[in-house]
Write a protein that holds these residues in place. Structure first.
Motif, PDB file in Angstrom:
ATOM      1  N   ARG A   1       0.853  -1.029   0.091  1.00  0.00           N
ATOM      2  CA  ARG A   1      -0.364  -0.157   0.038  1.00  0.00           C
ATOM      3  C   ARG A   1       0.602   1.651  -0.251  1.00  0.00           C
ATOM      4  NH1 ARG A   1      -4.968   2.081  -0.759  1.00  0.00           N
ATOM      5  NH2 ARG A   1      -5.647   3.434   1.331  1.00  0.00           N
ATOM      6  N   ASP A   2       1.715   1.655   1.170  1.00  0.00           N
ATOM      7  CA  ASP A   2       2.902   2.371   0.677  1.00  0.00           C
ATOM      8  C   ASP A   2       3.500   2.780  -0.844  1.00  0.00           C
ATOM      9  OD1 ASP A   2       1.755   3.131   3.618  1.00  0.00           O
ATOM     10  OD2 ASP A   2       3.878   2.089   4.451  1.00  0.00           O
ATOM     11  N   ALA A   3       3.785   1.620  -1.255  1.00  0.00           N
ATOM     12  CA  ALA A   3       4.760   1.188  -2.464  1.00  0.00           C
ATOM     13  C   ALA A   3       3.575   1.674  -3.362  1.00  0.00           C
ATOM     14  CB  ALA A   3       4.873   0.164  -2.827  1.00  0.00           C
ATOM     15  N   ALA A   4       2.514   2.261  -3.380  1.00  0.00           N
ATOM     16  CA  ALA A   4       1.289   1.718  -4.457  1.00  0.00           C
ATOM     17  C   ALA A   4       0.566   3.256  -4.113  1.00  0.00           C
ATOM     18  CB  ALA A   4       0.370   1.463  -4.636  1.00  0.00           C
ATOM     19  N   GLY A   5       0.721   3.969  -3.198  1.00  0.00           N
ATOM     20  CA  GLY A   5       0.271   5.225  -2.868  1.00  0.00           C
ATOM     21  C   GLY A   5      -1.730   5.586  -3.384  1.00  0.00           C
ATOM     22  N   VAL A   6      -1.426   6.040  -4.581  1.00  0.00           N
ATOM     23  CA  VAL A   6      -3.069   6.644  -4.857  1.00  0.00           C
ATOM     24  C   VAL A   6      -3.178   5.530  -5.760  1.00  0.00           C
ATOM     25  CG1 VAL A   6      -3.088   8.563  -4.133  1.00  0.00           C
ATOM     26  CG2 VAL A   6      -2.270   8.316  -5.682  1.00  0.00           C
ATOM     27  N   GLU A   7      -1.827   4.952  -6.472  1.00  0.00           N
ATOM     28  CA  GLU A   7      -2.099   4.202  -7.915  1.00  0.00           C
ATOM     29  C   GLU A   7      -3.495   2.564  -7.579  1.00  0.00           C
ATOM     30  OE1 GLU A   7      -1.795   5.572 -10.005  1.00  0.00           O
ATOM     31  OE2 GLU A   7      -0.241   6.964  -9.086  1.00  0.00           O
ATOM     32  N   PHE A   8      -3.501   2.094  -8.087  1.00  0.00           N
ATOM     33  CA  PHE A   8      -4.768   1.462  -8.582  1.00  0.00           C
ATOM     34  C   PHE A   8      -3.755  -0.626  -8.159  1.00  0.00           C
ATOM     35  CE2 PHE A   8      -7.182  -2.433 -10.546  1.00  0.00           C
ATOM     36  CZ  PHE A   8      -8.412  -1.899  -9.884  1.00  0.00           C
ATOM     37  N   VAL A   9      -4.065  -1.188  -7.229  1.00  0.00           N
ATOM     38  CA  VAL A   9      -3.665  -2.340  -6.900  1.00  0.00           C
ATOM     39  C   VAL A   9      -4.582  -3.553  -8.075  1.00  0.00           C
ATOM     40  CG1 VAL A   9      -2.285  -3.425  -6.144  1.00  0.00           C
ATOM     41  CG2 VAL A   9      -1.500  -1.742  -5.420  1.00  0.00           C
ATOM     42  N   ALA A  10      -3.966  -4.340  -8.495  1.00  0.00           N
ATOM     43  CA  ALA A  10      -5.498  -5.762  -9.210  1.00  0.00           C
ATOM     44  C   ALA A  10      -3.903  -6.798  -8.603  1.00  0.00           C
ATOM     45  CB  ALA A  10      -5.216  -5.826 -10.166  1.00  0.00           C
ATOM     46  N   PHE A  11      -4.862  -7.991  -8.120  1.00  0.00           N
ATOM     47  CA  PHE A  11      -3.801  -9.761  -8.196  1.00  0.00           C
ATOM     48  C   PHE A  11      -4.483  -9.667  -8.644  1.00  0.00           C
ATOM     49  CE2 PHE A  11      -3.338  -6.572  -4.158  1.00  0.00           C
ATOM     50  CZ  PHE A  11      -2.554  -7.497  -3.857  1.00  0.00           C
ATOM     51  N   ASP A  12      -3.543 -11.371  -9.689  1.00  0.00           N
ATOM     52  CA  ASP A  12      -3.850 -12.669 -10.343  1.00  0.00           C
ATOM     53  C   ASP A  12      -5.371 -13.586  -9.386  1.00  0.00           C
ATOM     54  OD1 ASP A  12      -3.201 -11.239 -12.560  1.00  0.00           O
ATOM     55  OD2 ASP A  12      -1.658 -12.888 -12.729  1.00  0.00           O
ATOM     56  N   ASP A  13      -4.537 -13.378  -8.370  1.00  0.00           N
ATOM     57  CA  ASP A  13      -5.230 -14.371  -7.178  1.00  0.00           C
ATOM     58  C   ASP A  13      -5.779 -13.525  -6.589  1.00  0.00           C
ATOM     59  OD1 ASP A  13      -5.594 -15.577  -4.876  1.00  0.00           O
ATOM     60  OD2 ASP A  13      -3.895 -15.740  -4.205  1.00  0.00           O
ATOM     61  N   LYS A  14      -7.550 -14.216  -7.405  1.00  0.00           N
ATOM     62  CA  LYS A  14      -8.632 -13.704  -6.865  1.00  0.00           C
ATOM     63  C   LYS A  14      -8.864 -13.581  -4.947  1.00  0.00           C
ATOM     64  CE  LYS A  14     -10.379 -12.867 -10.527  1.00  0.00           C
ATOM     65  NZ  LYS A  14      -9.863 -11.366 -11.824  1.00  0.00           N
ATOM     66  N   ALA A  15      -8.453 -14.038  -4.621  1.00  0.00           N
ATOM     67  CA  ALA A  15      -8.741 -14.085  -2.466  1.00  0.00           C
ATOM     68  C   ALA A  15      -7.776 -13.495  -2.638  1.00  0.00           C
ATOM     69  CB  ALA A  15      -8.602 -15.769  -2.653  1.00  0.00           C
ATOM     70  N   MET A  16      -6.678 -13.228  -2.931  1.00  0.00           N
ATOM     71  CA  MET A  16      -5.747 -12.006  -2.033  1.00  0.00           C
ATOM     72  C   MET A  16      -6.091 -10.980  -2.661  1.00  0.00           C
ATOM     73  SD  MET A  16      -3.029 -12.034  -0.410  1.00  0.00           S
ATOM     74  CE  MET A  16      -2.181 -13.965  -0.859  1.00  0.00           C
ATOM     75  N   GLY A  17      -6.437 -10.599  -3.965  1.00  0.00           N
ATOM     76  CA  GLY A  17      -7.202  -9.373  -3.924  1.00  0.00           C
ATOM     77  C   GLY A  17      -7.939  -8.907  -2.867  1.00  0.00           C
ATOM     78  N   SER A  18      -9.582 -10.298  -2.695  1.00  0.00           N
ATOM     79  CA  SER A  18      -9.900  -9.768  -2.312  1.00  0.00           C
ATOM     80  C   SER A  18      -9.858  -9.048  -0.468  1.00  0.00           C
ATOM     81  CB  SER A  18     -11.000 -10.433  -2.021  1.00  0.00           C
ATOM     82  OG  SER A  18     -12.246 -11.034  -3.205  1.00  0.00           O
ATOM     83  N   ALA A  19      -8.581  -9.996  -0.222  1.00  0.00           N
ATOM     84  CA  ALA A  19      -8.530  -9.558   0.728  1.00  0.00           C
ATOM     85  C   ALA A  19      -7.727  -7.862   1.104  1.00  0.00           C
ATOM     86  CB  ALA A  19      -7.222 -10.603   1.504  1.00  0.00           C
ATOM     87  N   TYR A  20      -6.382  -7.910   0.229  1.00  0.00           N
ATOM     88  CA  TYR A  20      -6.254  -6.239   0.244  1.00  0.00           C
ATOM     89  C   TYR A  20      -6.886  -5.158   0.099  1.00  0.00           C
ATOM     90  CZ  TYR A  20      -2.922  -3.057  -1.813  1.00  0.00           C
ATOM     91  OH  TYR A  20      -2.491  -1.703  -1.408  1.00  0.00           O
ATOM     92  N   ASP A  21      -8.459  -6.008  -0.944  1.00  0.00           N
ATOM     93  CA  ASP A  21      -8.805  -4.718  -0.713  1.00  0.00           C
ATOM     94  C   ASP A  21     -10.081  -4.430   0.173  1.00  0.00           C
ATOM     95  OD1 ASP A  21      -8.157  -4.249  -3.253  1.00  0.00           O
ATOM     96  OD2 ASP A  21     -10.463  -5.315  -4.403  1.00  0.00           O
ATOM     97  N   ALA A  22     -10.283  -5.796   1.170  1.00  0.00           N
ATOM     98  CA  ALA A  22     -10.569  -5.636   2.912  1.00  0.00           C
ATOM     99  C   ALA A  22      -9.579  -4.379   3.419  1.00  0.00           C
ATOM    100  CB  ALA A  22     -11.141  -6.685   2.993  1.00  0.00           C
ATOM    101  N   TYR A  23      -8.405  -4.901   3.320  1.00  0.00           N
ATOM    102  CA  TYR A  23      -7.173  -4.386   3.840  1.00  0.00           C
ATOM    103  C   TYR A  23      -7.264  -2.911   3.167  1.00  0.00           C
ATOM    104  CZ  TYR A  23      -2.506  -2.319   5.391  1.00  0.00           C
ATOM    105  OH  TYR A  23      -1.830  -1.211   6.123  1.00  0.00           O
ATOM    106  N   ALA A  24      -7.284  -2.445   2.225  1.00  0.00           N
ATOM    107  CA  ALA A  24      -7.275  -1.309   1.428  1.00  0.00           C
ATOM    108  C   ALA A  24      -8.533  -0.294   2.588  1.00  0.00           C
ATOM    109  CB  ALA A  24      -7.199  -1.050   0.867  1.00  0.00           C
ATOM    110  N   ASP A  25      -9.530  -1.330   2.779  1.00  0.00           N
ATOM    111  CA  ASP A  25     -10.922  -0.500   2.867  1.00  0.00           C
ATOM    112  C   ASP A  25     -10.800  -0.068   4.582  1.00  0.00           C
ATOM    113  OD1 ASP A  25     -12.402  -1.429   0.518  1.00  0.00           O
ATOM    114  OD2 ASP A  25     -13.598  -2.352   1.027  1.00  0.00           O
ATOM    115  N   ASP A  26     -10.756  -0.886   5.385  1.00  0.00           N
ATOM    116  CA  ASP A  26     -10.035  -0.637   6.058  1.00  0.00           C
ATOM    117  C   ASP A  26      -9.738   0.440   6.994  1.00  0.00           C
ATOM    118  OD1 ASP A  26     -11.962  -3.094   7.106  1.00  0.00           O
ATOM    119  OD2 ASP A  26     -10.143  -4.341   7.714  1.00  0.00           O
TER     120      ASP A  26
END
Length: 188
Positions: A58-83
């Motif tokens: 998240r720190d490395a990406a800043g405001v840029e959009f991050v996507a994961f090929d692994d859907k479960a990992m992407g969902s976990a990251y999105d939940a983290y960012a939402d929190d």
């Protein structure tokens, strides 16, 4: 003579920061998207990301959009960012519903039998006819009002409802919201 080191492209800066997080450079794609005027970061499955790296990513990406090929990992990251975003979102949404006079007696999801009833109460609370703008689609509410040609009147009419939806989402009472476009739903 002083040698000038050329500036590194922003995409390469982000990629290097992600490598510093422990990601394999070959498993990370960082491209500039002209349309959105931002970077798109795609982290492939073979990056072997763990949830413990989310903060660094998240720190490395800043405001840029991050996507994961692994859907479960992407969902976990999105939940983290939402929190992380939830306290700011809640403060902003609370300020808006307070300004619009909606905070008092704001409907709580737990007080309603189902999502349809909750959506109708949100509409009523915002001064709209229940069932006039929201409908249930799956496990979410969809904004699907009758179509009006006057854009300003439309925006004014639904300002309170959008504020209420933002607030309900920020409090955790609403976990899904869709906008139905003119081309999808047609006119009522």
């Amino acid at each position: 003579m002083i040698d000038v080191i050329p500036a590194m492209p922003p995409t390469e800066v982000i990629a290097r920061k992600l490598v510093a997080c422990g990601l394999d450079r070959a498993a990370v794609s960082v491209t500039w998207e002209a349309e959105s005027e931002g970077a798109l970061i795609v982290i492939r499955r073979d990056a072997a990301v763990s949830a413990g790296q989310f903060s660094c990513i998240r720190d490395a990406a800043g405001v840029e959009f991050v996507a994961f090929d692994d859907k479960a990992m992407g969902s976990a990251y999105d939940a983290y960012a939402d929190d992380l975003a939830r306290p700011r979102m809640l403060a902003e949404a609370t300020a808006v519903v307070t300004k619009l006079g909606l905070i008092e007696a704001f409907p709580k999801r737990a007080d309603y039998r189902d999502l349809r009833d909750y959506g109708r109460e949100l509409e009523r609370h915002c001064g709209l006819k229940p069932g006039s703008a929201l409908r249930v689609t799956g496990q979410t509410l969809a904004f699907d009002p009758s179509r009006k040609s006057d854009g300003m009147a439309f925006a004014t009419r639904y300002e309170k409802l959008f504020a209420a939806i933002m607030y309900a989402t920020a409090t955790g009472d609403l976990n899904g919201f869709d906008l139905i476009g003119n081309d999808i739903a047609g006119s009522r």
